[in-house]
Design an enzyme around this catalytic site. Structure first.
Site, PDB file in Angstrom:
ATOM      1  N   GLY A  46      64.373  -2.647  75.797  1.00 47.67           N
ATOM      2  CA  GLY A  46      63.856  -1.230  74.558  1.00 47.67           C
ATOM      3  C   GLY A  46      63.509  -2.015  73.381  1.00 47.67           C
ATOM      4  CD  GLN A  51      62.316  -3.365  68.103  1.00 43.68           C
ATOM      5  OE1 GLN A  51      62.419  -2.353  68.516  1.00 43.68           O
ATOM      6  NE2 GLN A  51      63.088  -4.585  67.547  1.00 43.68           N
ATOM      7  CB  CYS A  99      67.731  -6.058  68.359  1.00 46.46           C
ATOM      8  SG  CYS A  99      66.793  -5.358  67.303  1.00 46.46           S
ATOM      9  CG  LEU A 100      62.982  -6.831  72.041  1.00 51.45           C
ATOM     10  CD1 LEU A 100      62.019  -6.410  72.206  1.00 51.45           C
ATOM     11  CD2 LEU A 100      63.795  -8.437  72.869  1.00 51.45           C
ATOM     12  CG  HIS A 141      69.056  -0.666  69.675  1.00 49.75           C
ATOM     13  ND1 HIS A 141      70.331  -1.652  69.813  1.00 49.75           N
ATOM     14  CD2 HIS A 141      68.326  -0.774  69.529  1.00 49.75           C
ATOM     15  CE1 HIS A 141      69.570  -2.964  68.955  1.00 49.75           C
ATOM     16  NE2 HIS A 141      68.298  -2.526  68.777  1.00 49.75           N
ATOM     17  CD  GLU A 142      65.257   0.633  71.552  1.00 44.06           C
ATOM     18  OE1 GLU A 142      64.419   0.337  70.638  1.00 44.06           O
ATOM     19  OE2 GLU A 142      65.696  -0.373  71.968  1.00 44.06           O
ATOM     20  CG  HIS A 145      64.824  -0.467  65.869  1.00 37.69           C
ATOM     21  ND1 HIS A 145      64.790  -1.117  65.129  1.00 37.69           N
ATOM     22  CD2 HIS A 145      65.336  -0.381  66.899  1.00 37.69           C
ATOM     23  CE1 HIS A 145      65.318  -2.646  66.112  1.00 37.69           C
ATOM     24  NE2 HIS A 145      65.711  -1.854  67.069  1.00 37.69           N
TER      25      HIS A 145
HETATM   26 NI    NI Z   1      66.475  -3.516  68.278  1.00 38.72          NI
END
Ligand code: NI
Length: 176
Positions: A46, A51, A99-100, A141-142, A145
């Protein structure tokens, strides 16, 4: 359409509360293409618009069948704009997340086991789902953000936070 750099933890945009989308026009389409290309290139499950430096309430996620994660059911590619999450029940499960924006690390995070979510698709059409398990985890999680929250802020015991290579064998791996 372009792969965009992914901001890392510490960047101020990742701490902002993102603004709702009000215009489902070409700029949103372009943002979604950049997010999709970046998510796939980085092999994320995701990604959220902040991000890639865009403070708007837009997330997307997808989980293809992956032999690395045999216990995780596939999730269809989903674009979710202006999401609203409502937990179903109070039960939470702990699971390892990455997480990226926090590359190379994993942490054990509690999330609601089941939830209902609603929002809008890429064309501004409303939709809703009830989901559970990893799907519910990814959505939480997304959407975090969008409120300036990264998963390390959700870890209850920092003894369960570390580098992925060092944690190998001590955790059930999960995609970023
Ligand atoms: Ni993330």
């Amino acid at each position: 359409m372009a792969v965009r750099p992914v901001l890392k933890m510490g960047h101020p945009v990742l701490r902002q509360v993102a603004a709702p989308v009000t215009d489902f026009g070409p700029a949103l389409s372009e943002l979604l293409l950049d997010m999709e290309e970046t998510m796939r290139e980085q092999r994320g499950a995701g990604i959220a618009a902040p991000q890639i430096g865009v403070s708007l309430r837009v997330v997307m996620f997808e989980m293809k069948e992956n032999p690395r994660y045999p216990d995780i059911a596939p999730i269809p590619f989903t674009v979710l704009v202006n999401p609203v999450l409502t937990p179903i029940g109070v039960e939470q499960d702990s699971g390892w997340e990455g997480c990226l924006s926090v590359p190379g690390m994993r942490g054990l995070v509690p999330r609601y086991r089941q939830l209902h979510y609603s929002g809008f698709d890429r064309d501004g059409r409303p939709f809703e789902y009830a989901v559970s398990g990893f799907h519910a985890r990814v959505v939480q999680h997304e959407v975090d953000h969008l409120d300036g929250i990264l998963y390390p802020q959700r870890i209850r015991d920092l003894a369960h936070f570390g580098f992925e290579d060092a944690l190998a064998g001590q955790m059930t791996p999960m995609p970023d």
